[in-house]
Design a protein around this motif. Structure first.
Motif, PDB file in Angstrom:
ATOM      1  N   LEU A 163      13.902  37.550  19.166  1.00 22.52           N
ATOM      2  CA  LEU A 163      13.979  37.171  19.147  1.00 22.52           C
ATOM      3  C   LEU A 163      12.567  36.722  18.820  1.00 22.52           C
ATOM      4  O   LEU A 163      11.109  37.452  20.167  1.00 22.52           O
ATOM      5  N   VAL A 164      11.978  36.897  17.997  1.00 24.42           N
ATOM      6  CA  VAL A 164      10.242  36.001  17.780  1.00 24.42           C
ATOM      7  C   VAL A 164      10.393  35.033  16.794  1.00 24.42           C
ATOM      8  O   VAL A 164      11.113  34.010  16.153  1.00 24.42           O
ATOM      9  N   ASP A 165       8.513  34.186  17.642  1.00 23.31           N
ATOM     10  CA  ASP A 165       8.755  32.883  17.209  1.00 23.31           C
ATOM     11  C   ASP A 165       7.066  32.771  16.963  1.00 23.31           C
ATOM     12  O   ASP A 165       6.540  33.411  18.215  1.00 23.31           O
ATOM     13  N   VAL A 166       6.430  32.452  15.676  1.00 23.68           N
ATOM     14  CA  VAL A 166       5.223  32.903  15.938  1.00 23.68           C
ATOM     15  C   VAL A 166       4.828  31.155  14.823  1.00 23.68           C
ATOM     16  O   VAL A 166       5.374  30.551  14.000  1.00 23.68           O
ATOM     17  N   ALA A 167       3.526  30.694  15.861  1.00 20.36           N
ATOM     18  CA  ALA A 167       3.215  29.568  15.043  1.00 20.36           C
ATOM     19  C   ALA A 167       1.006  29.139  15.091  1.00 20.36           C
ATOM     20  O   ALA A 167       1.014  29.720  16.262  1.00 20.36           O
ATOM     21  N   ILE A 189      -8.461  26.065  16.336  1.00 24.60           N
ATOM     22  CA  ILE A 189      -7.571  27.505  15.698  1.00 24.60           C
ATOM     23  C   ILE A 189      -6.322  27.329  16.648  1.00 24.60           C
ATOM     24  O   ILE A 189      -6.431  27.901  18.396  1.00 24.60           O
ATOM     25  N   ASN A 190      -5.271  27.111  16.469  1.00 24.31           N
ATOM     26  CA  ASN A 190      -4.673  27.197  17.640  1.00 24.31           C
ATOM     27  C   ASN A 190      -3.546  28.113  17.074  1.00 24.31           C
ATOM     28  O   ASN A 190      -2.937  28.406  16.095  1.00 24.31           O
ATOM     29  N   GLY A 191      -3.183  29.645  18.103  1.00 25.18           N
ATOM     30  CA  GLY A 191      -1.399  30.386  17.703  1.00 25.18           C
ATOM     31  C   GLY A 191      -1.027  30.411  19.587  1.00 25.18           C
ATOM     32  O   GLY A 191      -1.107  30.456  19.748  1.00 25.18           O
ATOM     33  N   ILE A 192       0.374  30.500  19.248  1.00 29.36           N
ATOM     34  CA  ILE A 192       1.306  30.383  20.342  1.00 29.36           C
ATOM     35  C   ILE A 192       2.543  31.516  19.283  1.00 29.36           C
ATOM     36  O   ILE A 192       3.583  31.447  17.849  1.00 29.36           O
ATOM     37  N   TYR A 193       2.619  32.935  20.099  1.00 26.03           N
ATOM     38  CA  TYR A 193       3.574  33.999  19.349  1.00 26.03           C
ATOM     39  C   TYR A 193       4.486  34.941  20.499  1.00 26.03           C
ATOM     40  O   TYR A 193       4.116  34.889  21.470  1.00 26.03           O
ATOM     41  N   ASP A 194       5.704  33.844  20.615  1.00 25.33           N
ATOM     42  CA  ASP A 194       7.146  35.016  21.368  1.00 25.33           C
ATOM     43  C   ASP A 194       7.312  35.928  20.755  1.00 25.33           C
ATOM     44  O   ASP A 194       8.006  35.666  19.431  1.00 25.33           O
ATOM     45  N   LEU A 195       7.639  37.074  22.003  1.00 26.84           N
ATOM     46  CA  LEU A 195       8.608  37.779  22.092  1.00 26.84           C
ATOM     47  C   LEU A 195       9.323  38.233  23.154  1.00 26.84           C
ATOM     48  O   LEU A 195       8.809  38.191  24.558  1.00 26.84           O
ATOM     49  N   ALA A 196      10.545  38.090  22.536  1.00 31.09           N
ATOM     50  CA  ALA A 196      11.402  37.768  24.149  1.00 31.09           C
ATOM     51  C   ALA A 196      12.678  38.887  23.519  1.00 31.09           C
ATOM     52  O   ALA A 196      13.460  39.032  22.420  1.00 31.09           O
ATOM     53  N   LEU A 197      13.598  39.670  24.951  1.00 33.27           N
ATOM     54  CA  LEU A 197      14.798  39.628  25.024  1.00 33.27           C
ATOM     55  C   LEU A 197      15.740  38.650  24.858  1.00 33.27           C
ATOM     56  O   LEU A 197      16.084  37.552  25.780  1.00 33.27           O
ATOM     57  N   ARG A 198      17.068  38.886  24.027  1.00 32.34           N
ATOM     58  CA  ARG A 198      17.851  37.526  24.123  1.00 32.34           C
ATOM     59  C   ARG A 198      18.933  38.193  24.410  1.00 32.34           C
ATOM     60  O   ARG A 198      19.864  38.495  24.143  1.00 32.34           O
ATOM     61  N   TYR A 199      20.227  36.793  25.302  1.00 33.08           N
ATOM     62  CA  TYR A 199      21.667  37.552  24.998  1.00 33.08           C
ATOM     63  C   TYR A 199      22.344  36.094  24.855  1.00 33.08           C
ATOM     64  O   TYR A 199      22.526  35.160  25.414  1.00 33.08           O
ATOM     65  N   ARG A 200      23.738  36.373  24.095  1.00 29.71           N
ATOM     66  CA  ARG A 200      24.202  35.489  24.107  1.00 29.71           C
ATOM     67  C   ARG A 200      25.569  35.250  24.398  1.00 29.71           C
ATOM     68  O   ARG A 200      25.883  36.013  24.556  1.00 29.71           O
ATOM     69  N   LEU A 201      25.824  34.220  24.369  1.00 29.77           N
ATOM     70  CA  LEU A 201      27.503  33.785  24.828  1.00 29.77           C
ATOM     71  C   LEU A 201      27.618  32.327  24.020  1.00 29.77           C
ATOM     72  O   LEU A 201      26.839  31.802  23.630  1.00 29.77           O
ATOM     73  N   GLY A 202      29.205  33.254  24.131  1.00 25.74           N
ATOM     74  CA  GLY A 202      30.152  32.094  23.753  1.00 25.74           C
ATOM     75  C   GLY A 202      29.998  33.175  21.854  1.00 25.74           C
ATOM     76  O   GLY A 202      29.893  33.923  21.578  1.00 25.74           O
ATOM     77  N   SER A 203      30.365  32.160  20.731  1.00 23.74           N
ATOM     78  CA  SER A 203      30.194  32.804  19.520  1.00 23.74           C
ATOM     79  C   SER A 203      28.976  32.947  19.458  1.00 23.74           C
ATOM     80  O   SER A 203      27.723  32.673  19.892  1.00 23.74           O
ATOM     81  N   ARG A 204      29.282  33.648  18.095  1.00 18.60           N
ATOM     82  CA  ARG A 204      27.893  34.308  16.680  1.00 18.60           C
ATOM     83  C   ARG A 204      27.531  33.009  15.957  1.00 18.60           C
ATOM     84  O   ARG A 204      27.841  31.951  15.815  1.00 18.60           O
ATOM     85  N   GLU A 205      26.446  33.566  16.392  1.00 13.24           N
ATOM     86  CA  GLU A 205      26.022  32.111  14.719  1.00 13.24           C
ATOM     87  C   GLU A 205      26.002  31.800  14.114  1.00 13.24           C
ATOM     88  O   GLU A 205      26.049  33.009  13.354  1.00 13.24           O
ATOM     89  N   ALA A 206      25.902  30.467  13.694  1.00 11.39           N
ATOM     90  CA  ALA A 206      26.757  29.987  12.206  1.00 11.39           C
ATOM     91  C   ALA A 206      26.355  28.932  11.854  1.00 11.39           C
ATOM     92  O   ALA A 206      25.936  28.542  12.497  1.00 11.39           O
ATOM     93  N   ALA A 207      25.775  29.131  10.281  1.00 15.79           N
ATOM     94  CA  ALA A 207      25.491  27.509   9.702  1.00 15.79           C
ATOM     95  C   ALA A 207      26.732  26.311   9.574  1.00 15.79           C
ATOM     96  O   ALA A 207      27.294  25.664   9.860  1.00 15.79           O
ATOM     97  N   VAL A 208      27.989  27.525   9.425  1.00 14.28           N
ATOM     98  CA  VAL A 208      29.463  26.523   9.107  1.00 14.28           C
ATOM     99  C   VAL A 208      30.831  27.214  10.156  1.00 14.28           C
ATOM    100  O   VAL A 208      30.776  28.722  10.834  1.00 14.28           O
ATOM    101  N   ALA A 209      31.415  26.912  11.022  1.00  8.92           N
ATOM    102  CA  ALA A 209      32.516  26.681  12.276  1.00  8.92           C
ATOM    103  C   ALA A 209      33.170  25.476  12.261  1.00  8.92           C
ATOM    104  O   ALA A 209      32.599  24.744  12.227  1.00  8.92           O
ATOM    105  N   GLU A 210      34.306  26.039  12.672  1.00 10.28           N
ATOM    106  CA  GLU A 210      35.457  25.398  13.541  1.00 10.28           C
ATOM    107  C   GLU A 210      34.669  23.744  14.628  1.00 10.28           C
ATOM    108  O   GLU A 210      33.913  24.311  15.634  1.00 10.28           O
TER     109      GLU A 210
END
Length: 269
Positions: free
Chosen positions: A83-87, A113-134
């Protein structure tokens, strides 16, 4: 040189492997979210022992905003991903105040002037990310990596001039520093209807490794509403805190506490 017959044989073998059951890897999944964050801001900036405090409401911060960019993205295969997060934000001169006595009148101006820049490894538990689901579908994603913090802060103070010069603005100095922090955190979501989910995120970075005081943290909770099969609108309340100090006798550093509404538009690929 490789003969055409051998090339044909290699191509046939590759084709057979490609269509063989279980031979193909699970496809990659991607997300991208552009977001805007409009908080209340309370900050202190210290330049060689001189300290000034700034308090901004969201409307004031918006009026001072000169440039900004903020986005998140992720890529995942199976359950492992990045994941990457840039602000990044740049604010014009902010009216500040100081309690320092002597030649100072108590009026200061801060450019930031402020900047925050994240770079990380991630591991998912549960379902895959989606906009619509049960309803009841969920995911939990812990992550760990690196956060880079950029701070460029300049302070000017109003001073009493000699003779008939009266009040003048005088530079008190700048803080320019970019450093890396260890980052750990987690995010989670659960669907309450097929198109509405609740989500939360929290992380912390720094742990005092880059100075006498070196810490950052996020806490966020909100709701996502699907706008289509692969897009949703995220509305949340977010807290962001930063603190750094070099620990010297005439110290230099800053603290920033921000909390407010974040709006994001997220795409799933």
């Amino acid at each position: 040189m490789i003969s055409s017959r051998r090339l044909l044989r290699l191509g046939l073998i590759a084709g057979i492997l490609a269509v063989a059951p279980g031979a193909s890897a699970e496809p990659w999944a991607y997300t991208f979210e552009g977001y805007g964050y409009l908080p209340w801001v309370n900050s202190t900036t210290t330049i060689r022992g001189f300290e000034t405090e700034t308090n901004l409401a969201p409307g004031q911060a918006l009026n001072l905003l000169q440039s900004a960019f903020s986005a998140r993205a992720s890529a995942e295969q199976k359950r492992l991903g990045v994941l990457v997060d840039v602000a990044y934000t740049q604010l014009g001169s902010e009216q500040s105040s100081t309690t320092r006595r002597g030649r100072f009148t108590g009026a200061t101006e801060l450019t930031a002037i402020n900047g925050i820049y994240d770079l990380a490894l991630r591991y998912r538990l549960g379902s895959r990310e989606a906009a619509v689901a049960e309803p009841g579908r969920w995911w939990l994603i812990p992550y760990a990596g690196m956060r880079v913090v950029e701070a460029r802060l300049g302070v000017e103070a109003q001073v009493q001039g000699n003779g008939g010069l009266g009040l003048q603005w005088q530079s008190e100095g700048t803080l320019q520093r970019t450093w890396a922090q260890v980052l750990v955190g987690s995010q989670a979501s659960v669907f309450v209807t097929p198109s509405v989910r609740l989500f939360a995120r929290a992380d912390v970075g720094g742990f005092g490794l880059a100075g006498e005081q070196d810490l950052s943290g996020n806490a966020q909770a909100g709701v996502g509403v699907a706008l289509g099969r692969n897009t949703d609108l995220n509305v949340s309340w977010r807290y962001l805190g930063l603190a750094y100090n070099n620990g010297e006798q005439r110290s230099t550093g800053f603290t920033s506490n921000q909390n407010g509404i974040e709006l994001g538009l997220k795409f799933y690929f």
